[in-house]
Design a protein around this motif. Structure first.
Motif, PDB file in Angstrom:
ATOM      1  N   GLY A 132      12.120  10.808  -0.022  1.00  0.00           N
ATOM      2  CA  GLY A 132      10.768  10.903   0.555  1.00  0.00           C
ATOM      3  C   GLY A 132      10.040   9.566   0.429  1.00  0.00           C
ATOM      4  N   GLU A 133      10.216   8.908  -0.709  1.00  0.00           N
ATOM      5  CA  GLU A 133       9.582   7.601  -0.911  1.00  0.00           C
ATOM      6  C   GLU A 133      10.057   6.614   0.155  1.00  0.00           C
ATOM      7  OE1 GLU A 133      10.849   5.260  -4.267  1.00  0.00           O
ATOM      8  OE2 GLU A 133       8.923   4.211  -4.346  1.00  0.00           O
ATOM      9  N   ARG A 134      11.369   6.653   0.457  1.00  0.00           N
ATOM     10  CA  ARG A 134      11.894   5.704   1.437  1.00  0.00           C
ATOM     11  C   ARG A 134      11.340   5.993   2.838  1.00  0.00           C
ATOM     12  NH1 ARG A 134      16.623   5.882  -2.238  1.00  0.00           N
ATOM     13  NH2 ARG A 134      17.507   7.646  -1.126  1.00  0.00           N
TER      14      ARG A 134
ATOM     15  N   SER B 197       0.827  -1.198   0.000  1.00  0.00           N
ATOM     16  CA  SER B 197       0.000   0.000   0.000  1.00  0.00           C
ATOM     17  C   SER B 197       0.870   1.260   0.000  1.00  0.00           C
ATOM     18  CB  SER B 197      -0.821  -0.052   1.280  1.00  0.00           C
ATOM     19  OG  SER B 197      -2.030   0.448   1.133  1.00  0.00           O
ATOM     20  N   LEU B 198       1.939   1.244   0.798  1.00  0.00           N
ATOM     21  CA  LEU B 198       2.837   2.407   0.854  1.00  0.00           C
ATOM     22  C   LEU B 198       3.553   2.600  -0.486  1.00  0.00           C
ATOM     23  CD1 LEU B 198       4.275   1.789   4.449  1.00  0.00           C
ATOM     24  CD2 LEU B 198       2.627   3.567   3.787  1.00  0.00           C
ATOM     25  N   VAL B 199       3.918   1.482  -1.133  1.00  0.00           N
ATOM     26  CA  VAL B 199       4.545   1.564  -2.465  1.00  0.00           C
ATOM     27  C   VAL B 199       3.559   2.237  -3.426  1.00  0.00           C
ATOM     28  CG1 VAL B 199       5.313   0.172  -4.450  1.00  0.00           C
ATOM     29  CG2 VAL B 199       6.065  -0.439  -2.148  1.00  0.00           C
ATOM     30  N   ALA B 200       2.279   1.829  -3.348  1.00  0.00           N
ATOM     31  CA  ALA B 200       1.260   2.381  -4.254  1.00  0.00           C
ATOM     32  C   ALA B 200       1.043   3.872  -3.977  1.00  0.00           C
ATOM     33  CB  ALA B 200      -0.043   1.604  -4.089  1.00  0.00           C
TER      34      ALA B 200
ATOM     35  N   ILE C 191       8.326   7.123   3.352  1.00  0.00           N
ATOM     36  CA  ILE C 191       6.963   6.549   3.323  1.00  0.00           C
ATOM     37  C   ILE C 191       7.032   5.033   3.554  1.00  0.00           C
ATOM     38  CG2 ILE C 191       4.978   6.072   1.810  1.00  0.00           C
ATOM     39  CD1 ILE C 191       5.316   8.818   0.598  1.00  0.00           C
ATOM     40  N   LEU C 192       7.946   4.356   2.843  1.00  0.00           N
ATOM     41  CA  LEU C 192       8.030   2.895   2.955  1.00  0.00           C
ATOM     42  C   LEU C 192       8.381   2.436   4.374  1.00  0.00           C
ATOM     43  CD1 LEU C 192       9.803   1.799  -0.371  1.00  0.00           C
ATOM     44  CD2 LEU C 192       7.393   2.127   0.123  1.00  0.00           C
ATOM     45  N   ALA C 193       9.081   3.301   5.117  1.00  0.00           N
ATOM     46  CA  ALA C 193       9.519   2.915   6.471  1.00  0.00           C
ATOM     47  C   ALA C 193       8.370   2.907   7.483  1.00  0.00           C
ATOM     48  CB  ALA C 193      10.614   3.865   6.947  1.00  0.00           C
ATOM     49  N   GLN C 194       7.243   3.522   7.139  1.00  0.00           N
ATOM     50  CA  GLN C 194       6.188   3.679   8.147  1.00  0.00           C
ATOM     51  C   GLN C 194       5.530   2.347   8.539  1.00  0.00           C
ATOM     52  OE1 GLN C 194       6.198   6.633   9.598  1.00  0.00           O
ATOM     53  NE2 GLN C 194       7.719   7.148   8.034  1.00  0.00           N
ATOM     54  N   GLY C 195       5.534   1.367   7.642  1.00  0.00           N
ATOM     55  CA  GLY C 195       4.850   0.091   7.923  1.00  0.00           C
ATOM     56  C   GLY C 195       5.409  -0.612   9.145  1.00  0.00           C
ATOM     57  N   GLU C 196       6.735  -0.721   9.217  1.00  0.00           N
ATOM     58  CA  GLU C 196       7.363  -1.422  10.341  1.00  0.00           C
ATOM     59  C   GLU C 196       7.254  -0.574  11.622  1.00  0.00           C
ATOM     60  OE1 GLU C 196       8.220  -2.000   7.299  1.00  0.00           O
ATOM     61  OE2 GLU C 196       8.472  -4.167   7.247  1.00  0.00           O
ATOM     62  N   LEU C 197       7.254   0.761  11.461  1.00  0.00           N
ATOM     63  CA  LEU C 197       7.097   1.612  12.647  1.00  0.00           C
ATOM     64  C   LEU C 197       5.700   1.412  13.231  1.00  0.00           C
ATOM     65  CD1 LEU C 197       8.926   4.783  11.254  1.00  0.00           C
ATOM     66  CD2 LEU C 197       9.737   3.269  13.084  1.00  0.00           C
ATOM     67  N   LEU C 198       4.704   1.293  12.351  1.00  0.00           N
ATOM     68  CA  LEU C 198       3.312   1.094  12.807  1.00  0.00           C
ATOM     69  C   LEU C 198       3.155  -0.258  13.510  1.00  0.00           C
ATOM     70  CD1 LEU C 198       1.499   2.393   9.585  1.00  0.00           C
ATOM     71  CD2 LEU C 198       1.222   3.399  11.867  1.00  0.00           C
ATOM     72  N   SER C 199       3.648  -1.329  12.886  1.00  0.00           N
ATOM     73  CA  SER C 199       3.404  -2.664  13.457  1.00  0.00           C
ATOM     74  C   SER C 199       4.096  -2.838  14.806  1.00  0.00           C
ATOM     75  CB  SER C 199       3.848  -3.774  12.487  1.00  0.00           C
ATOM     76  OG  SER C 199       5.238  -3.705  12.265  1.00  0.00           O
ATOM     77  N   THR C 200       5.339  -2.317  14.916  1.00  0.00           N
ATOM     78  CA  THR C 200       6.061  -2.508  16.180  1.00  0.00           C
ATOM     79  C   THR C 200       5.443  -1.656  17.295  1.00  0.00           C
ATOM     80  OG1 THR C 200       7.669  -0.893  15.334  1.00  0.00           O
ATOM     81  CG2 THR C 200       8.313  -3.216  15.264  1.00  0.00           C
TER      82      THR C 200
ATOM     83  N   ASP D 174      20.236   9.166   5.969  1.00  0.00           N
ATOM     84  CA  ASP D 174      18.820   9.250   5.588  1.00  0.00           C
ATOM     85  C   ASP D 174      18.124   7.895   5.780  1.00  0.00           C
ATOM     86  OD1 ASP D 174      19.296  11.822   4.796  1.00  0.00           O
ATOM     87  OD2 ASP D 174      19.571  11.309   2.670  1.00  0.00           O
ATOM     88  N   ILE D 175      16.808   7.950   5.949  1.00  0.00           N
ATOM     89  CA  ILE D 175      16.036   6.706   6.111  1.00  0.00           C
ATOM     90  C   ILE D 175      16.097   5.907   4.811  1.00  0.00           C
ATOM     91  CG2 ILE D 175      13.703   5.778   6.428  1.00  0.00           C
ATOM     92  CD1 ILE D 175      13.206   7.918   8.475  1.00  0.00           C
ATOM     93  N   ASP D 176      16.330   4.603   4.953  1.00  0.00           N
ATOM     94  CA  ASP D 176      16.451   3.728   3.786  1.00  0.00           C
ATOM     95  C   ASP D 176      15.861   2.369   4.162  1.00  0.00           C
ATOM     96  OD1 ASP D 176      17.358   2.636   1.324  1.00  0.00           O
ATOM     97  OD2 ASP D 176      19.009   4.080   1.313  1.00  0.00           O
ATOM     98  N   ASN D 177      16.067   1.365   3.330  1.00  0.00           N
ATOM     99  CA  ASN D 177      15.557   0.028   3.661  1.00  0.00           C
ATOM    100  C   ASN D 177      16.438  -1.049   3.048  1.00  0.00           C
ATOM    101  OD1 ASN D 177      14.471  -0.747   0.961  1.00  0.00           O
ATOM    102  ND2 ASN D 177      13.278   1.129   1.300  1.00  0.00           N
ATOM    103  N   LEU D 178      16.185  -2.290   3.474  1.00  0.00           N
ATOM    104  CA  LEU D 178      17.007  -3.431   3.028  1.00  0.00           C
ATOM    105  C   LEU D 178      16.351  -4.161   1.859  1.00  0.00           C
ATOM    106  CD1 LEU D 178      17.987  -4.813   6.561  1.00  0.00           C
ATOM    107  CD2 LEU D 178      19.381  -3.411   5.046  1.00  0.00           C
ATOM    108  N   LYS D 179      15.500  -3.462   1.094  1.00  0.00           N
ATOM    109  CA  LYS D 179      14.799  -4.003  -0.078  1.00  0.00           C
ATOM    110  C   LYS D 179      13.654  -4.920   0.371  1.00  0.00           C
ATOM    111  CE  LYS D 179      17.846  -2.220  -2.990  1.00  0.00           C
ATOM    112  NZ  LYS D 179      19.222  -2.518  -2.846  1.00  0.00           N
TER     113      LYS D 179
END
Ligand code: ADP
Ligand code: ASP
Ligand code: MG
Length: 449
Positions: A110-112, A43-46, A114-123, A190-195
């Motif tokens: 900015g996209e990264r 959803s965040l990707v979309a 947005i993508l980081a919010q999912g794990e912040l929400l669940s934890t 900057d905020i990033d992710n591990l793919k």
């Protein structure tokens, strides 16, 4: 210390989060690594895609739908209204961050975010549930404070170890830690992710940094299966795999594990157990330095490959030719997956076509160059060299008349790779399953009797 990672489906609803809370009970110290709830990262990707396309209105409504969903989950998981409302206001900061990024054109960084919010929400939700509803002591560790990439976008092991140790240090009396998978910072901070699928990698990196004695990857299936269960019927879990075998299967497409996730565990010889949240009593798969004895254990497939053939008479009896070819790929930081050679030609595959045009232009200096797109690597893993009495014959008999673009055998003792047209992938996987594993099922059925 033990690391327990739970994937998106395992934390996909309030009910599933309650089951996870049951599964993590123990007096042993543990770090629990959570993915985003199933569907959230997609959803965040979309949402980010809509913003890139300038569809602010659509992005706003999709974010609002997600926000409503989290409010509903929070109220279900946290039945005391005051606690639920407090959690909803904390979750609100994640949504404010997303809405805040809608005010100007979205950047890649900015996209990264947005993508980081999912794990912040669940934890956040899970931690509130443990502490406020179950009355359990647990520390929420911010992954963004210790998970870091270096200038080559590889995990910065020394930084991760030092900063994870710092985060754990004030809590010596605590046994339970919760943290986010997938998210990290890059060398610029900057905020990033591990793919995509990166929470497995987080768990393994955390395990290596914390000197864990076991890493558990809890997911929605009873271990790593001998073939892709989404494509082939009648697959079965493999009980034991060596680090090398699991690393090859993960790299070559077994979706149950992120491609790099076995490497940190292998480096520190930390066993990895793949377990099923829906069936916790199932033995799952143990990945360790030991290997089982089966000749061919499993098959995996990776799509999106481009095959490149360079044909040159300069290659004949010459030295240094391959080095010059490889240097082109090195200049464009493009990894090669598979390679085969003849006296006058070399074929190789890449899965990152970002610099394909530049690479092809440089390769044309060496000779004629042909490419085939839409290729799939099929990787067979097991004790293939030591136990090779007839395993190659079994593979070729199983394949029948399916056309093969490349074959690689002997590069490692536990792998045969085949390159086929992606259009032939399904029938290749099915044919290999029928030819290689039906016999083994029959075999183990017979010996169980
Ligand atoms: P999680 O969200 O827990 O990280 P994933 O969806 O990433 O879970 O991985 C689990 C899924 O991987 C399984 O549901 C299954 O469909 C798929 N899969 C693909 N290949 C294999 C395989 N060889 N063995 C087990 N599962 C596989
Ligand atoms: N949430 C991330 C994804 O969906 C990471 C993960 O689940 O491992 O890709
Ligand atoms: Mg996954």
């Amino acid at each position: 210390m033990r690391i327990l990672k739970f994937g998106g489906t395992s934390v996909g609803s309030a009910a599933r989060m309650r089951s996870v809370a049951d599964l993590i009970q123990s007096s042993e110290p543990r770090i629990v690594v959570l993915s985003a709830m199933a569907g959230t990262t997609n959803s965040l990707v979309a949402i980010a895609k809509l913003l890139f396309e300038g569809e602010i209105q659509a992005a706003t409504s999709q974010t609002e739908i997600l926000r409503q969903h989290y409010m509903m989950v929070a109220r279900e998981l946290l039945p005391e209204p005051a606690i639920a409302e407090e959690a909803i206001s904390q979750l609100g900061t994640c949504f404010k961050t997303i809405f805040g990024l809608m005010r100007q054109p979205l950047s890649a960084s900015g996209e990264r975010v947005i993508l980081a919010q999912g794990e912040l929400l669940s934890t956040l939700l899970f931690h509130r549930y443990l502490t406020a509803i179950r009355g359990q002591e647990a520390v929420l560790l911010p992954a963004l404070e210790f998970m870091r990439l270096d200038a080559n976008d590889e995990p910065d092991d020394a930084y991760i170890r030092e900063h994870l140790t710092q985060q754990l240090a004030p809590h010596t009396a605590q046994a339970l830690f919760i943290t986010q998978g997938y998210i990290c910072r890059n060398a610029k901070g900057d905020i990033d992710n591990l793919k995509r699928g990166g929470s497995d990698y987080s768990a393994s990196l955390i395990g290596a940094a914390a000197g864990a004695d076991e890493i558990q990857i809890w997911t929605d299936i009873d271990g790593l299966h001998n073939n892709d269960p989404r494509v082939v019927e009648g697959t079965y879990p493999i009980r034991e795999l060596s680090f090398d075998e699991a690393a090859e299967l993960a790299y070559f497409g077994a979706k149950i594990l992120h491609p790099s996730s076995v490497l940190p565990a292998r480096q520190y010889n930390i066993p990895v157990r793949l377990l099923n949240t829906m069936q916790p009593e199932a033995p799952g798969t143990l990945i360790s330095s030991k290997t089982g004895s089966e000749a061919i254990k499993a098959v995996a497939a990776k799509d999106g490959l481009v095959a490149i053939k360079i044909k040159s008479s300069r290659m004949l009896l010459a030295h240094g030719f391959l080095r010059s070819v490889f240097e082109v790929f090195e200049r464009y930081r493009t990894p090669i997956d598979m390679i085969t050679t003849s006296e006058v030609a070399v074929s190789l595959t890449i899965d990152d076509a970002t610099h394909l045009t530049e690479i092809l232009a440089e390769l044309r200096d060496f000779g004629s160059v042909e490419i085939d797109e839409n290729q799939t690597i099929i990787c067979l893993v097991g004790n293939l060299i030591q136990e090779n009495h007839g395993s190659a014959r079994l593979v070729f008999n199983a394949l029948g008349d399916i056309p093969l673009r490349m074959i690689s055998y002997g590069g490692s003792p536990n792998n045969i790779s085949l390159l086929v047209n992606t259009a032939d992938k399904m029938r290749t996987l099915k044919a290999l399953n029928a030819g290689l594993f039906q016999r083994q099922i029959f075999h183990s059925d017979a010996s169980d009797d």
